[in-house]
Scaffold this motif. Structure first.
Motif, PDB file in Angstrom:
ATOM      1  N   ILE A 199      -8.130   3.399   1.936  1.00 46.83           N
ATOM      2  CA  ILE A 199      -9.194   3.278   2.932  1.00 46.83           C
ATOM      3  C   ILE A 199      -9.581   4.669   3.421  1.00 46.83           C
ATOM      4  O   ILE A 199      -8.768   5.585   3.363  1.00 46.83           O
ATOM      5  N   PRO A 200     -10.808   4.825   3.902  1.00 47.91           N
ATOM      6  CA  PRO A 200     -11.145   6.084   4.564  1.00 47.91           C
ATOM      7  C   PRO A 200     -10.823   5.968   6.056  1.00 47.91           C
ATOM      8  O   PRO A 200     -10.947   4.902   6.645  1.00 47.91           O
ATOM      9  N   VAL A 201     -10.378   7.065   6.623  1.00 53.37           N
ATOM     10  CA  VAL A 201     -10.208   7.147   8.078  1.00 53.37           C
ATOM     11  C   VAL A 201     -10.947   8.409   8.497  1.00 53.37           C
ATOM     12  O   VAL A 201     -10.447   9.517   8.297  1.00 53.37           O
ATOM     13  N   GLY A 202     -12.149   8.231   9.003  1.00 51.83           N
ATOM     14  CA  GLY A 202     -12.989   9.373   9.325  1.00 51.83           C
ATOM     15  C   GLY A 202     -13.250  10.179   8.071  1.00 51.83           C
ATOM     16  O   GLY A 202     -13.654   9.635   7.043  1.00 51.83           O
ATOM     17  N   ALA A 203     -13.010  11.485   8.126  1.00 55.49           N
ATOM     18  CA  ALA A 203     -13.231  12.382   6.989  1.00 55.49           C
ATOM     19  C   ALA A 203     -12.026  12.470   6.062  1.00 55.49           C
ATOM     20  O   ALA A 203     -12.050  13.214   5.088  1.00 55.49           O
ATOM     21  N   HIS A 204     -10.958  11.742   6.356  1.00 60.75           N
ATOM     22  CA  HIS A 204      -9.720  11.811   5.577  1.00 60.75           C
ATOM     23  C   HIS A 204      -9.555  10.599   4.665  1.00 60.75           C
ATOM     24  O   HIS A 204      -9.957   9.490   5.013  1.00 60.75           O
TER      25      HIS A 204
ATOM     26  N   LYS B  74      -4.210   5.565   3.169  1.00 61.75           N
ATOM     27  CA  LYS B  74      -3.679   4.374   2.521  1.00 61.75           C
ATOM     28  C   LYS B  74      -3.154   3.464   3.625  1.00 61.75           C
ATOM     29  O   LYS B  74      -2.424   3.895   4.505  1.00 61.75           O
ATOM     30  N   ARG B  75      -3.586   2.209   3.571  1.00 58.85           N
ATOM     31  CA  ARG B  75      -3.066   1.210   4.505  1.00 58.85           C
ATOM     32  C   ARG B  75      -2.111   0.322   3.723  1.00 58.85           C
ATOM     33  O   ARG B  75      -2.437  -0.150   2.639  1.00 58.85           O
ATOM     34  N   VAL B  76      -0.914   0.133   4.279  1.00 57.07           N
ATOM     35  CA  VAL B  76       0.083  -0.717   3.631  1.00 57.07           C
ATOM     36  C   VAL B  76       0.446  -1.824   4.609  1.00 57.07           C
ATOM     37  O   VAL B  76       1.079  -1.592   5.641  1.00 57.07           O
ATOM     38  N   LYS B  77       0.010  -3.023   4.267  1.00 56.65           N
ATOM     39  CA  LYS B  77       0.326  -4.206   5.064  1.00 56.65           C
ATOM     40  C   LYS B  77       1.700  -4.697   4.627  1.00 56.65           C
ATOM     41  O   LYS B  77       1.996  -4.732   3.433  1.00 56.65           O
ATOM     42  N   THR B  78       2.544  -5.020   5.580  1.00 58.36           N
ATOM     43  CA  THR B  78       3.920  -5.503   5.378  1.00 58.36           C
ATOM     44  C   THR B  78       4.774  -4.578   4.509  1.00 58.36           C
ATOM     45  O   THR B  78       5.378  -5.013   3.536  1.00 58.36           O
ATOM     46  N   PRO B  79       4.853  -3.276   4.862  1.00 56.37           N
ATOM     47  CA  PRO B  79       5.681  -2.372   4.059  1.00 56.37           C
ATOM     48  C   PRO B  79       7.177  -2.677   4.139  1.00 56.37           C
ATOM     49  O   PRO B  79       7.910  -2.398   3.203  1.00 56.37           O
ATOM     50  N   LEU B  80       7.622  -3.242   5.244  1.00 58.69           N
ATOM     51  CA  LEU B  80       9.044  -3.524   5.407  1.00 58.69           C
ATOM     52  C   LEU B  80       9.285  -4.951   5.884  1.00 58.69           C
ATOM     53  O   LEU B  80      10.140  -5.641   5.360  1.00 58.69           O
ATOM     54  N   THR B  81       8.535  -5.369   6.891  1.00 51.67           N
ATOM     55  CA  THR B  81       8.697  -6.723   7.427  1.00 51.67           C
ATOM     56  C   THR B  81       7.378  -7.479   7.289  1.00 51.67           C
ATOM     57  O   THR B  81       6.358  -6.906   6.928  1.00 51.67           O
ATOM     58  N   ASP B  82       7.391  -8.749   7.637  1.00 53.74           N
ATOM     59  CA  ASP B  82       6.194  -9.579   7.528  1.00 53.74           C
ATOM     60  C   ASP B  82       5.168  -9.310   8.617  1.00 53.74           C
ATOM     61  O   ASP B  82       4.065  -9.860   8.568  1.00 53.74           O
ATOM     62  N   THR B  83       5.514  -8.491   9.617  1.00 47.36           N
ATOM     63  CA  THR B  83       4.580  -8.274  10.729  1.00 47.36           C
ATOM     64  C   THR B  83       4.382  -6.800  11.058  1.00 47.36           C
ATOM     65  O   THR B  83       4.157  -6.444  12.210  1.00 47.36           O
ATOM     66  N   ASP B  84       4.456  -5.930  10.053  1.00 47.21           N
ATOM     67  CA  ASP B  84       4.206  -4.515  10.311  1.00 47.21           C
ATOM     68  C   ASP B  84       3.137  -3.982   9.369  1.00 47.21           C
ATOM     69  O   ASP B  84       2.723  -4.648   8.424  1.00 47.21           O
ATOM     70  N   CYS B  85       2.683  -2.769   9.660  1.00 44.87           N
ATOM     71  CA  CYS B  85       1.615  -2.150   8.891  1.00 44.87           C
ATOM     72  C   CYS B  85       1.679  -0.643   9.100  1.00 44.87           C
ATOM     73  O   CYS B  85       2.090  -0.174  10.166  1.00 44.87           O
ATOM     74  N   VAL B  86       1.261   0.120   8.095  1.00 45.23           N
ATOM     75  CA  VAL B  86       1.167   1.573   8.233  1.00 45.23           C
ATOM     76  C   VAL B  86      -0.186   2.023   7.701  1.00 45.23           C
ATOM     77  O   VAL B  86      -0.674   1.503   6.696  1.00 45.23           O
ATOM     78  N   VAL B  87      -0.792   2.949   8.416  1.00 44.91           N
ATOM     79  CA  VAL B  87      -1.966   3.664   7.923  1.00 44.91           C
ATOM     80  C   VAL B  87      -1.511   5.106   7.782  1.00 44.91           C
ATOM     81  O   VAL B  87      -1.156   5.758   8.759  1.00 44.91           O
ATOM     82  N   SER B  88      -1.493   5.577   6.549  1.00 46.43           N
ATOM     83  CA  SER B  88      -1.024   6.924   6.240  1.00 46.43           C
ATOM     84  C   SER B  88      -2.240   7.777   5.899  1.00 46.43           C
ATOM     85  O   SER B  88      -2.945   7.506   4.933  1.00 46.43           O
ATOM     86  N   VAL B  89      -2.492   8.798   6.723  1.00 44.64           N
ATOM     87  CA  VAL B  89      -3.681   9.639   6.580  1.00 44.64           C
ATOM     88  C   VAL B  89      -3.307  10.933   5.874  1.00 44.64           C
ATOM     89  O   VAL B  89      -2.409  11.658   6.313  1.00 44.64           O
ATOM     90  N   GLU B  90      -4.015  11.220   4.780  1.00 47.39           N
ATOM     91  CA  GLU B  90      -3.749  12.424   3.997  1.00 47.39           C
ATOM     92  C   GLU B  90      -4.319  13.655   4.697  1.00 47.39           C
ATOM     93  O   GLU B  90      -5.477  13.676   5.099  1.00 47.39           O
ATOM     94  N   ILE B  91      -3.471  14.675   4.848  1.00 44.79           N
ATOM     95  CA  ILE B  91      -3.911  15.967   5.369  1.00 44.79           C
ATOM     96  C   ILE B  91      -4.124  16.898   4.174  1.00 44.79           C
ATOM     97  O   ILE B  91      -5.180  17.496   4.020  1.00 44.79           O
TER      98      ILE B  91
END
Length: 185
Positions: free
Chosen positions: A124-129, A132-149
């Motif tokens: 996914i894009p986040v602004g100008a960056h 990657k969005r990862v739904k349920t990376p560890l549990t059934d109710t978590d999420c991470v949005v990792s923004v590339e620098i």
């Protein structure tokens, strides 16, 4: 109620510590710069030279997660902003049971992001960056949005909810979008 507080406090730490750090191997010998991390030499006016080392991580050394969360707190109704493990910072998102944790990884890019077998990654894009969005990376109710620098650095926005991964992804995405203009380009 006490169990909910423990889960909300421990889960983001577990997600960040176990899932998102990526795998590395240690090789005996001296450390060498990674590609793109070359030193630069500049000639001074008196005929001497100066050498500057790369700051690494796209200037993430100056990134203060708690400062950035405090700056967007009123816009996103963040509360209970507090320092977490290492340089991470966490906050309660709005009037939900979701906790969002922000942490910079100056030596790991989004390609180093790893997650469990149920993970649902998407670019996914986040602004100008790029992100990657990862739904349920560890549990059934978590999420991470990792923004590339840079190719070898990132900032993670991890949300842990007690209700749904969609609520967690919404919170992580909103916080990432609000903080993104302050991230190094």
């Amino acid at each position: 109620m006490t169990r909910n507080l423990v889960v909300r406090s421990v889960l983001p730490i577990a997600v960040i510590g176990l899932v998102l750090t990526g795998c590395t191997t240690k090789t005996p010998g001296g450390a060498t710069p990674t590609s793109g991390a070359a030193t630069s030499t500049t000639e001074t006016s008196d005929g001497g030279t100066t050498t500057s080392e790369p700051s690494g991580g796209g200037d993430l050394a100056a990134f203060d997660a708690c400062k950035e969360l405090n700056e967007v707190a009123s816009k996103l109704s963040l509360s209970r902003i507090q320092k977490d493990v290492g340089t991470a910072c966490q906050a309660r998102f709005g009037q939900t049971t979701t906790i969002v944790t922000v942490k910079a990884f100056p030596q790991l890019g989004i390609a180093d992001l790893s997650a469990g077998p149920k993970a649902q990654p998407s670019d996914i894009p986040v602004g100008a960056h790029k992100a990657k969005r990862v739904k349920t990376p560890l549990t059934d109710t978590d999420c991470v949005v990792s923004v590339e620098i840079t190719a070898k650095s990132r900032v993670d926005f991890v949300a842990a909810s007690t209700t749904s991964p969609d609520e967690a992804c919404d919170a992580a995405t909103q916080v990432a979008t609000a903080v993104e203009p302050k991230l190094p380009k």
